[in-house]
Design a protein around this motif. Structure first.
Motif, PDB file in Angstrom:
ATOM      1  N   SER A 111     -23.812 -41.905 -16.326  1.00  0.00           N
ATOM      2  CA  SER A 111     -24.306 -41.546 -17.664  1.00  0.00           C
ATOM      3  C   SER A 111     -23.430 -40.479 -18.310  1.00  0.00           C
TER       4      SER A 111
ATOM      5  N   ALA B  78     -17.831 -50.417 -17.710  1.00  0.00           N
ATOM      6  CA  ALA B  78     -18.269 -49.423 -16.723  1.00  0.00           C
ATOM      7  C   ALA B  78     -17.602 -48.075 -16.932  1.00  0.00           C
ATOM      8  N   LYS B  79     -16.305 -48.090 -17.286  1.00  0.00           N
ATOM      9  CA  LYS B  79     -15.573 -46.835 -17.460  1.00  0.00           C
ATOM     10  C   LYS B  79     -14.590 -46.959 -18.616  1.00  0.00           C
TER      11      LYS B  79
ATOM     12  N   MET C  19     -21.817 -53.423 -24.031  1.00  0.00           N
ATOM     13  CA  MET C  19     -21.652 -52.022 -24.433  1.00  0.00           C
ATOM     14  C   MET C  19     -22.826 -51.656 -25.319  1.00  0.00           C
ATOM     15  N   ASP C  20     -23.077 -50.368 -25.444  1.00  0.00           N
ATOM     16  CA  ASP C  20     -24.150 -49.951 -26.346  1.00  0.00           C
ATOM     17  C   ASP C  20     -23.546 -49.476 -27.663  1.00  0.00           C
TER      18      ASP C  20
ATOM     19  N   ASP D 230     -20.472 -45.351 -17.021  1.00  0.00           N
ATOM     20  CA  ASP D 230     -21.820 -45.896 -17.166  1.00  0.00           C
ATOM     21  C   ASP D 230     -22.704 -45.519 -15.986  1.00  0.00           C
TER      22      ASP D 230
ATOM     23  N   ARG E 236     -20.495 -55.585 -18.129  1.00  0.00           N
ATOM     24  CA  ARG E 236     -20.695 -54.336 -18.849  1.00  0.00           C
ATOM     25  C   ARG E 236     -19.450 -53.456 -18.715  1.00  0.00           C
TER      26      ARG E 236
END
Length: 254
Positions: free
Chosen positions: A210, A190-191, A44-45, A207, A188
């Protein structure tokens, strides 16, 4: 008075108990990963982590989904458990614990939505009882084999007859995407779907597209982001070290 440099400082007993409960989910024996580890692994960011912290630290229940085994569902769930408010002790959602309940609000951890006879796996009536704990003000955290919210709904509400209102008691539904092959396998988020518990889940993060439309308190989310950014710079990645920081941060904002 500040302790002298190098002086051993015993860890808070509540932090020890909290992290010990997370360790009970450990299926592989390696070090449990913290949110800081997941940030560095790009699971995650920073903005998404701040959003999740803003919601979970204020009592949001959550579920993590992915179909493949080894996708990181338990890893992500456990990392996010370190963001639970300090006044919500963690408790394994065994059938016995679920039936007994607790007068004091807890965060009940279902290790997986599944029919297997494993510790804190729940299915059928036990799962229904677990999901109903949200009515008594408890937080819930779990994971399941599902790649999107439709699959999660079918498994929870159709296969297990969990009422729709209790499905919506999971304020956050996160789904992982796995790409690449070992040792370059990448996981990652994703949603992410969100609800206030009173209506259907809405997609707030995608993701691939965006898309990110967070619905947390923006001021609190910004504070959480600043805390996470500082924590990344300070070093120390274990769940114990990070939990101590989280508790100090949350208590300082009360």
């Amino acid at each position: 008075m500040k302790p002298a440099e190098g002086t051993y400082q015993p860890m808070d007993e509540a932090v020890i108990r909290h992290c010990a409960e997370i360790e009970r989910c450990n299926q592989r024996g390696a070090r449990m990963l913290s949110v800081l580890d997941l940030l560095e692994a790009h699971t995650m960011d920073l903005d998404l982590a701040a959003y999740l912290m803003a919601r979970i630290s204020r009592g949001a229940s959550f579920m993590v989904g992915a179909n493949p085994g080894g996708a990181g569902k338990t890893t992500v769930m456990c990392a996010l458990l370190n963001l639970v408010p300090p006044d919500r002790p963690l408790l394994a959602a065994t059938p016995e614990a679920v039936r007994l309940g607790s007068a004091r609000p807890h965060c009940y951890i279902c290790h997986e939505v599944g029919a297997g006879s494993y510790f804190a796996y729940l299915w059928g009536r036990d799962l229904q009882a677990y999901c109903s704990l949200s009515d008594a003000g408890h937080m819930l955290a779990s994971n399941l084999h599902a790649d999107d919210i439709e699959e999660a709904y079918e498994q929870m509400c159709m296969d297990n007859r969990v009422p729709k209102a209790h499905f919506q008691g999971f304020h956050l539904m996160l789904f992982l995407r796995v790409s690449g092959v070992y040792p370059e396998r990448r996981r990652r988020i994703a949603k992410v779907y969100s609800t206030d518990g009173k209506g259907p889940h809405k997609l707030v993060f995608d993701d691939a597209q965006s898309l990110f439309t967070p619905d947390a308190d923006p001021v609190w989310q910004a504070e959480c982001r600043a805390f996470l950014e500082q924590s990344l710079q300070e070093g120390g990645r274990t769940i114990q070290e990070f939990r101590e920081r989280v508790v100090d941060f949350l208590q300082s904002r009360q």
